[in-house]
Scaffold this active site. Sequence first.
Site, PDB file in Angstrom:
ATOM      1  N   CYS A 169       3.732  26.609  95.911  1.00  0.00           N
ATOM      2  CA  CYS A 169       3.588  25.516  96.884  1.00  0.00           C
ATOM      3  C   CYS A 169       4.107  24.200  96.351  1.00  0.00           C
ATOM      4  O   CYS A 169       4.038  23.162  97.003  1.00  0.00           O
ATOM      5  CB  CYS A 169       2.128  25.421  97.319  1.00  0.00           C
ATOM      6  SG  CYS A 169       1.571  27.011  97.967  1.00  0.00           S
ATOM      7  N   HIS A 311      -1.923  16.457  98.178  1.00  0.00           N
ATOM      8  CA  HIS A 311      -1.645  17.896  98.375  1.00  0.00           C
ATOM      9  C   HIS A 311      -2.735  18.456  99.284  1.00  0.00           C
ATOM     10  O   HIS A 311      -2.448  19.265 100.170  1.00  0.00           O
ATOM     11  CB  HIS A 311      -1.629  18.611  97.020  1.00  0.00           C
ATOM     12  CG  HIS A 311      -1.369  20.077  97.132  1.00  0.00           C
ATOM     13  ND1 HIS A 311      -0.122  20.575  97.400  1.00  0.00           N
ATOM     14  CD2 HIS A 311      -2.190  21.161  97.059  1.00  0.00           C
ATOM     15  CE1 HIS A 311      -0.180  21.902  97.468  1.00  0.00           C
ATOM     16  NE2 HIS A 311      -1.419  22.283  97.272  1.00  0.00           N
ATOM     17  N   HIS A 348      -1.053  24.628 105.881  1.00  0.00           N
ATOM     18  CA  HIS A 348      -0.392  24.689 104.580  1.00  0.00           C
ATOM     19  C   HIS A 348       0.871  25.541 104.714  1.00  0.00           C
ATOM     20  O   HIS A 348       0.781  26.767 104.822  1.00  0.00           O
ATOM     21  CB  HIS A 348      -1.361  25.286 103.552  1.00  0.00           C
ATOM     22  CG  HIS A 348      -0.897  25.155 102.132  1.00  0.00           C
ATOM     23  ND1 HIS A 348       0.408  24.886 101.807  1.00  0.00           N
ATOM     24  CD2 HIS A 348      -1.575  25.253 100.959  1.00  0.00           C
ATOM     25  CE1 HIS A 348       0.521  24.836 100.481  1.00  0.00           C
ATOM     26  NE2 HIS A 348      -0.666  25.048  99.947  1.00  0.00           N
TER      27      HIS A 348
END
Lengths: 426, 80
Positions: A169, A311, A348
């Site tokens: 990620c 994040h 996400h």
Amino acid sequence: MKRVVVTGIGVVASNGLGKTEFTNALINGKSRIKHIAELEELEFGCQIGGIPDISKSIFNSYIELYGMQTASLMIQYAVIAGLEAWLDAKLPIPLHDSKEVDYNSGAIIGSGMGTIDVYGNRVIPLTNNKNIKRLRSTIVENCMISGGSASLSSILAIGNQLTSNSSACNSGAEAILMAYERIKYGKATRMLAGSSEAYSVWSWSQFDALRVTTRKHNNEPEKGSRPMSESASGFVPSAGAGIIILEELQSALKRNAPVYAELIGGYINSGGQRNGGSMTAPSTEGVIKCIKGALYETNTKPKEINFISGHLSSTMADTLEIENWSKALELTGNNFPIINSTKSLIGHSLGAAGSIECIAAILQLHHQFIHPSVNCEDIHPQIEKIVNKNCIPQHTIQNISLNCIVKASFGFGDVNTCLIFKKLNK
Amino acid sequence: MNKLFDEIKEIIRKYAFDKALVENANENSKIIIDLRINSARVVDIVLDIEEKYNIEIDNKSLEKIITIKDAMDIITSKTK
């Protein structure tokens, strides 16, 4: 050392196709997280997600002309976002039979899970059924990991470095930092930089197995992604792509290109999966070193930071992330900068998260607003102990003066990237 | 015979950058040279032909397909 600016933006997100739609979705705090029938049929624990709709993209004509309809969604999203960014930077798309190659432009397009949709749909079943011929001649270009950058080059005739990075990620933010460095050291004038992640049940099932996605919001999809909330119970998976044009400042000024922001630098590292860090969790020491590294590299003082794009993925790690930011910046309470999570709106998007969220941050800097970090009416009490809840906007803030913003991304493997953008000051 | 010619043209069209070249093709047009089809795409054209006419074209016959007429001849011989 060359200075590097952002001159073009292209985005394929679950809540907006293209820069304009995406910007409006951010301003209006619009989420398009939905219940997905396919996930329910397959008995996923988490049956919600964000899937971009590319059916109406004006760039589908290029996908058709270049025979990319059977390519992985990772590649198709990248082509759509890349071409949008290219045109947005006022750069021309050459004819397919043009002869000129632009050796000063390249592309770094990352992905976390790659082209798994093509493997699942065609490579594995056709190979297992001894039907190899039916893979067709395009199978390699349809599923090579570098398909995003290679496909963009076949349309744009760009001849600088073309590659694809993968760091879970962290991939998107990493791609942007790598492209930045290439321009900074004079090895390219202009780079398409970003990442892309396909929608695929074979990708999302892996996170479902790990039980890191939320299982509590199948009946209220838009409430599922709740970064910084006490009731956050896992992330909501999504897909898409974000690609920016990074360009050497003088080149951008010479051709009168739009300049969204200057990327003044950043830092990348890993916590080494020690001292609390693991394959799936970030080490505090690593994260703090990364943020401090970015400040040092760019000669930025914590007080100068107006805004943090976290994040913050709607898991238990959100509290730790706020703690880490606070320790790295040595700011608490009211002094802490405004912080939000774009994942609250789009979920996400895994390998695409870093780049899509960078774009969200750049757009907020450019248009001087902050999008709401939705679904955290119940801010985690541990977070409220560290920062004042006014630092976490529940509603859109318009007409705010932003000059210096920070974006961080973290990924499995205990990897971190921190980037710092500023309004261009010539 | 003309129907077969048109059907093959329709298959080739999908893989052409320059659709006009295919529009104006004749039976003796060379698929790769005259119609500027990427040589790798011949594999896909043959697969489309196999699926459409329910025939199998082996590798040896595949190599003999240079012009549109070559493709027509193979289809005619296999569907007799």
